[in-house]
Design a protein around this motif. Structure first.
Motif, PDB file in Angstrom:
ATOM      1  N   PRO A 241       0.811  -1.232   0.000  1.00 58.73           N
ATOM      2  CA  PRO A 241       0.000   0.000   0.000  1.00 58.73           C
ATOM      3  C   PRO A 241       0.835   1.269   0.000  1.00 58.73           C
ATOM      4  CG  PRO A 241      -0.881  -1.604   1.546  1.00 58.73           C
ATOM      5  CD  PRO A 241       0.426  -2.156   1.072  1.00 58.73           C
ATOM      6  N   ALA A 242       1.995   1.224   0.666  1.00 58.67           N
ATOM      7  CA  ALA A 242       2.843   2.414   0.740  1.00 58.67           C
ATOM      8  C   ALA A 242       3.378   2.823  -0.630  1.00 58.67           C
ATOM      9  CB  ALA A 242       4.009   2.151   1.692  1.00 58.67           C
ATOM     10  N   GLU A 243       3.287   1.920  -1.585  1.00 64.23           N
ATOM     11  CA  GLU A 243       3.798   2.214  -2.928  1.00 64.23           C
ATOM     12  C   GLU A 243       3.100   3.420  -3.555  1.00 64.23           C
ATOM     13  OE1 GLU A 243       4.460  -0.125  -7.200  1.00 64.23           O
ATOM     14  OE2 GLU A 243       3.539  -1.122  -5.470  1.00 64.23           O
ATOM     15  N   VAL A 244       1.813   3.603  -3.247  1.00 66.86           N
ATOM     16  CA  VAL A 244       1.061   4.687  -3.878  1.00 66.86           C
ATOM     17  C   VAL A 244       1.502   6.056  -3.377  1.00 66.86           C
ATOM     18  CG1 VAL A 244      -0.938   3.196  -4.211  1.00 66.86           C
ATOM     19  CG2 VAL A 244      -0.803   4.623  -2.168  1.00 66.86           C
ATOM     20  N   LEU A 245       2.288   6.089  -2.295  1.00 70.29           N
ATOM     21  CA  LEU A 245       2.771   7.358  -1.758  1.00 70.29           C
ATOM     22  C   LEU A 245       4.202   7.657  -2.179  1.00 70.29           C
ATOM     23  CD1 LEU A 245       1.344   7.114   1.873  1.00 70.29           C
ATOM     24  CD2 LEU A 245       0.354   8.290  -0.097  1.00 70.29           C
ATOM     25  N   GLN A 246       4.832   6.735  -2.874  1.00 70.33           N
ATOM     26  CA  GLN A 246       6.197   6.968  -3.312  1.00 70.33           C
ATOM     27  C   GLN A 246       6.224   8.076  -4.363  1.00 70.33           C
ATOM     28  OE1 GLN A 246       7.585   3.164  -4.689  1.00 70.33           O
ATOM     29  NE2 GLN A 246       7.787   2.319  -2.621  1.00 70.33           N
ATOM     30  N   PRO A 247       7.237   8.941  -4.326  1.00 70.33           N
ATOM     31  CA  PRO A 247       7.285  10.070  -5.262  1.00 70.33           C
ATOM     32  C   PRO A 247       7.197   9.658  -6.733  1.00 70.33           C
ATOM     33  CG  PRO A 247       8.895  10.373  -3.514  1.00 70.33           C
ATOM     34  CD  PRO A 247       8.332   8.985  -3.358  1.00 70.33           C
ATOM     35  N   ASP A 248       7.876   8.553  -7.113  1.00 67.80           N
ATOM     36  CA  ASP A 248       7.840   8.154  -8.516  1.00 67.80           C
ATOM     37  C   ASP A 248       6.454   7.665  -8.921  1.00 67.80           C
ATOM     38  OD1 ASP A 248       8.218   5.844  -6.875  1.00 67.80           O
ATOM     39  OD2 ASP A 248       8.739   4.699  -8.682  1.00 67.80           O
ATOM     40  N   ALA A 249       5.744   7.011  -7.994  1.00 65.59           N
ATOM     41  CA  ALA A 249       4.397   6.541  -8.301  1.00 65.59           C
ATOM     42  C   ALA A 249       3.433   7.713  -8.428  1.00 65.59           C
ATOM     43  CB  ALA A 249       3.914   5.580  -7.210  1.00 65.59           C
TER      44      ALA A 249
END
Length: 253
Positions: free
Chosen positions: A11-19
């Motif tokens: 879930p934390a992936e959606v908050l990554q700058p590149d995402a």
């Protein structure tokens, strides 16, 4: 054997700058694509006082969508991969080129981009009513339309895999945006007069949401997702070896 599985991700992936940057790129590219594509149909109807599904109207729509999609993919390819289509994202998801959580982010951005484009068209044209949602022509059944959407989206996503995804694509990847734009334009010429030739759930969603007309809308989700999934499975099983399969770098699509 090819790789056919869904990478869930975190879930934390959606908050990554590149995402987040990728989602923003998908939003703006979808806005550009839908504004130009739907706007061309509205402009044609205003200038000729004829229906968008007339022969000249279908040709104008095919050219506008082909050119606009070429540009939309090109300007976002090095940021998001240039999906510009929930069905394309779905095909890459089931082939494990993109994670489930990033797919959710992409789908949200694509739907928002299409909706905002349609809202801007309505405001810019003073509420012009020619921006109709996708619909079936007389004597065209849901089954007919579903077949059109499945086959046309299969051709589109097969082209995406062959020119942009396949690790063996070589220099052919340079022309991927052109090839994808061309197949969309050609499919509109084939199916535009029958059921609108969406091939893209977001493109159908935007006008339906703005006009709040949902009749037959399910066709423009089910058909593209079936066609996209079939194309992904066929291409992965027949042409991509497991040893060649790798996470799709953003800069390569």
């Amino acid at each position: 054997m090819p790789v056919l599985r869904i990478e869930i991700g975190a879930p934390a992936e959606v908050l990554q700058p590149d995402a987040v940057r990728a989602a923003v790129a998908e939003f703006f590219s979808m806005l550009i694509f839908v504004f130009a594509g739907k706007g061309s149909s509205m402009a044609f109807a205003k200038l000729t006082h004829g229906p968008p599904d007339s022969p000249a109207g279908v040709i104008a729509a095919a050219l506008a969508h082909a050119f606009a999609l070429f540009v939309a993919i090109s300007v976002s390819a090095n940021i998001s991969g240039g999906h510009i289509n929930p069905a394309v994202t779905f095909a890459l998801l089931i082939s494990s080129y993109i994670s489930f959580f990033r797919s959710i982010l992409y789908w949200t951005a694509q739907l928002l981009g299409a909706t905002v484009a349609c809202l801007l068209l309505r405001v810019a044209t003073g509420g012009l009513e020619t921006m109709m949602p996708y619909s079936l022509a007389p004597r065209v059944s849901c089954g007919n339309a579903l077949i059109f959407e499945i086959v046309m989206t299969f051709g589109l996503v097969y082209t995406v895999f062959a020119t942009a995804v396949d690790p063996k694509k070589g220099h052919i990847g340079v022309i991927a945006p052109i090839a994808i734009g061309f197949i969309v334009g050609a499919n509109i010429l084939a199916g535009g007069a029958f059921e609108g030739a969406s091939m893209n759930p977001a493109v159908a969603f935007g006008p339906a949401a703005v006009s709040w007309r949902w009749k037959y809308h399910w066709v423009y989700w089910v058909g593209p997702f079936i066609g996209a999934g079939a194309a992904a499975v066929v291409y992965e099983f027949l042409f991509i070896d497991e040893m060649d399969h790798e996470q799709l770098p953003v800069a390569d699509f």
